[in-house]
Scaffold this motif. Structure first.
Motif, short mmCIF file in Angstrom:
data_model
loop_
_atom_site.label_atom_id
_atom_site.label_comp_id
_atom_site.label_asym_id
_atom_site.label_seq_id
_atom_site.Cartn_x
_atom_site.Cartn_y
_atom_site.Cartn_z
N ALA A 108 55.29 -87.92 62.37
CA ALA A 108 56.15 -87.48 63.49
C ALA A 108 56.98 -86.27 63.08
N LEU A 159 46.22 -92.45 73.67
CA LEU A 159 45.39 -93.30 72.78
C LEU A 159 44.89 -94.54 73.50
N MET A 166 50.05 -82.32 67.88
CA MET A 166 50.05 -83.67 68.40
C MET A 166 48.83 -84.45 67.91
N LEU A 167 49.01 -85.75 67.82
CA LEU A 167 47.88 -86.63 67.53
C LEU A 167 47.00 -86.69 68.77
N LEU A 168 45.71 -86.43 68.60
CA LEU A 168 44.79 -86.42 69.75
C LEU A 168 43.96 -87.69 69.85
N GLY A 169 43.79 -88.38 68.74
CA GLY A 169 42.97 -89.59 68.78
C GLY A 169 42.72 -90.08 67.37
N SER A 219 41.25 -96.80 63.51
CA SER A 219 42.05 -97.57 62.58
C SER A 219 41.24 -98.78 62.17
N LEU A 266 53.25 -98.50 57.09
CA LEU A 266 52.80 -97.78 58.28
C LEU A 266 53.96 -97.12 59.03
N SER A 310 53.93 -93.21 59.68
CA SER A 310 53.94 -92.57 61.01
C SER A 310 55.21 -91.74 61.21
N GLN A 343 54.72 -83.31 62.98
CA GLN A 343 54.31 -82.90 64.33
C GLN A 343 55.37 -81.99 64.94
N PHE A 355 52.70 -97.75 66.03
CA PHE A 355 52.86 -96.69 65.04
C PHE A 355 52.17 -95.38 65.40
N PHE A 356 51.11 -95.45 66.20
CA PHE A 356 50.36 -94.23 66.46
C PHE A 356 50.51 -93.71 67.89
N LEU A 377 52.86 -90.96 68.71
CA LEU A 377 52.54 -89.63 68.15
C LEU A 377 51.57 -88.86 69.03
N ALA A 378 51.02 -89.53 70.03
CA ALA A 378 49.91 -88.95 70.78
C ALA A 378 50.41 -87.96 71.82
N ARG A 413 49.24 -102.50 66.10
CA ARG A 413 49.60 -101.46 65.12
C ARG A 413 49.45 -100.07 65.74
N ILE A 414 48.36 -99.87 66.46
CA ILE A 414 48.15 -98.56 67.10
C ILE A 414 49.25 -98.30 68.12
N TYR A 421 45.38 -83.02 65.99
CA TYR A 421 44.55 -83.61 64.94
C TYR A 421 44.09 -85.01 65.34
#
Lengths: 317, 317
Positions: A110, B28, A119-122, A125, A102, A106, A113, B16-17, B20-21, B12-13, A87
């Motif tokens: 997680a 990311l 998985m996070l794809l992109g 923010s 945050l 997250s 997931q 927190f993110f 997850l990638a 932050r990315i 996603y």
């Protein structure tokens, strides 16, 4: 000069966005888009946004907000029989969503997931001074041409759904301070069903093998079945006596029969609604009605009398 | 007790993110995600949101808002050499965005769909009581493995860019009432460059054949080149004497040399910044510097003296 009547969301989409839709968009008459993937597969794409103050509140648990955001999208993939891949996430956050928020948000992502092997794809923010808005684009994969769409229901098909109906709408009532005379356990159960959808991904892949049409129940059974009828050009008959109800919903309905309206028209169930000629006996789904020639959704009460629905309400003829 | 310092968006990315990638997300550290498409292709996915009051204003022309939203995403596809396929759109709109607004908004999308041969694939439309937020997920296609990423710059590479630098940032100054002593024609030119990005899609596909690293300039040259340096593990030397400036920017800079800071660090250019060993002479791009061993971005003024940048500002040593 009289102001022209405001269009509702469906009319706005039909007028302003449907003319922009191309191949793969299914004329915006489905919940998802399809694009070709590798080796005889297709990607199923679904995007959904949630807004602070509308779909979630500043004091909602952030992990739960994350999971609801993800799962409402996964639920659409489930209804198309898709295996989730990943996603993309956009967040426009206010000062109310600080680092502590945050971190929990997250952590919620997680956990899901792991649960759904995605998985996070992109993503993107950004800050906003107004209300927080979050959106997810979920991507799933199917064998090409196997997704049951909204337009495939035919007279003679039976109508089925997974799980139970109306728990989420009753849970929303609980969240608003209603259903006070129900047991704490039932109130908790209903609230959980409202707060955290359970996308029927495994079941959805089995359903896709037999379904002629399918979608998830997000706007309410009557409205969503209405979408299938409209796109398929058919009529639907639902028998309330057949509706799968949880113990909590059954007890609540017995105490207050007027709750039937909420159960039939409330949203947020995220169960799969589908039509099929028949289903294998081992498939844990419930037949709730049948497809006939004609148009519109007819709901029959326990005595076989027609209920009529106006927008989200209904009345006897 | 002292409050811990607030993290910026990149931090932050990262915190927190990024954890997850997954595969396809390029950690990311790139603007885009990649997933396999049919027959030796890959899809390039990019999502970007714009917020009322931050990226656009209630009285901005709605068609232009639509086109900017679409084009900032197409610009990322351009930097990866992708052919655009389509896009998904989510709109969370307020009462300020009524039917007249929507009609112009969708007309803007329709015009750009023709211009870029793309189609709307799907979306979500919701109401908000706060600020309008719109997001696009753009999908492009490339031959597998051909996208120039951020991490490929190597010592000995030259640094190039398309178009001209700083017009959009100067245009933003015009929009804010600045640059009053410039000609009306120059003010209009700069304003247009700010309001309506021109994604370099055709040029991007040619660049992708030779680039070792590429991205679009959205946060400003110094910041974006900094991203390439960080991910590639290299240093960049930029010579201001080489910077491609429009006639309007050149005249403005001559009148006020302090504008160099805005030109070097302002955002919204949406030109392609890339590194390569060399480029074919017919490619309409400008070499602006070179990649060396080390780290960080060094900018040399016309006399070869180093300028130093602090966040978005700079000062002489």
């Amino acid at each position: 000069m009289a102001k022209p009547p405001r269009l509702d969301e469906f009319q706005r989409i039909a007028r302003f966005f449907a003319p922009l839709a191309g191949e793969g968009a299914l004329c915006l008459k489905d919940d998802v888009a399809l694009i070709d993937g590798p080796a005889g597969t297709q990607y199923v794409l679904k995007t959904d946004a949630i807004v602070e103050g509308v779909h979630f509140f500043p004091d909602d648990p952030p992990g739960q907000v994350a999971q609801k955001l993800l799962r409402v999208n996964l639920s659409d993939l489930a209804a198309k029989g898709a295996m989730p891949v990943g996603y993309l996430l956009t967040t426009a956050l206010t000062v109310r969503q600080g680092e502590a928020w945050l971190a929990k948000f997250s952590a919620g992502l997680a956990a899901d997931q792991r649960k759904y092997s995605i998985m996070l794809l992109g993503g993107d923010s950004t800050r906003t001074k107004g209300t927080a808005t979050l959106s997810v684009t979920a991507i799933g994969r199917i064998a090409k041409g196997t997704a049951p769409l909204r337009g495939g229901a035919r007279p003679g098909d039976a109508i089925y759904m997974t799980g139970t109906l109306g728990d989420a709408a009753l849970g929303l009532s609980v969240a608003k301070g209603g259903l006070k005379n129900r047991s704490a356990a039932h109130r908790r159960f209903l609230l959980d069903r409202y707060r955290l959808p359970q996308p029927r991904l495994d079941l959805g892949r089995k359903i896709a093998r037999v379904a002629t049409a399918a979608m998830d129940i997000s706007d309410g059974l009557v409205a969503d079945l209405g979408h299938i009828c409209e796109v398929s050009g058919v009529a639907a008959i639902v028998e309330t006596a057949r509706l799968p109800l949880s113990q909590a919903a059954r007890v609540a309905l017995k105490a207050d029969p007027r709750l039937l309206e909420i159960i039939l028209t409330g949203g947020d169930d995220y169960e799969i609604l589908f039509t099929a000629r028949a289903v294998p006996g081992r498939l844990p789904v419930t037949q709730i009605g049948r497809i006939e020639k004609g148009q519109g959704v007819t709901v029959l009460d326990g005595d076989g009398k027609k209920l009529r629905f106006k927008q989200s309400g209904y009345r006897h003829f």
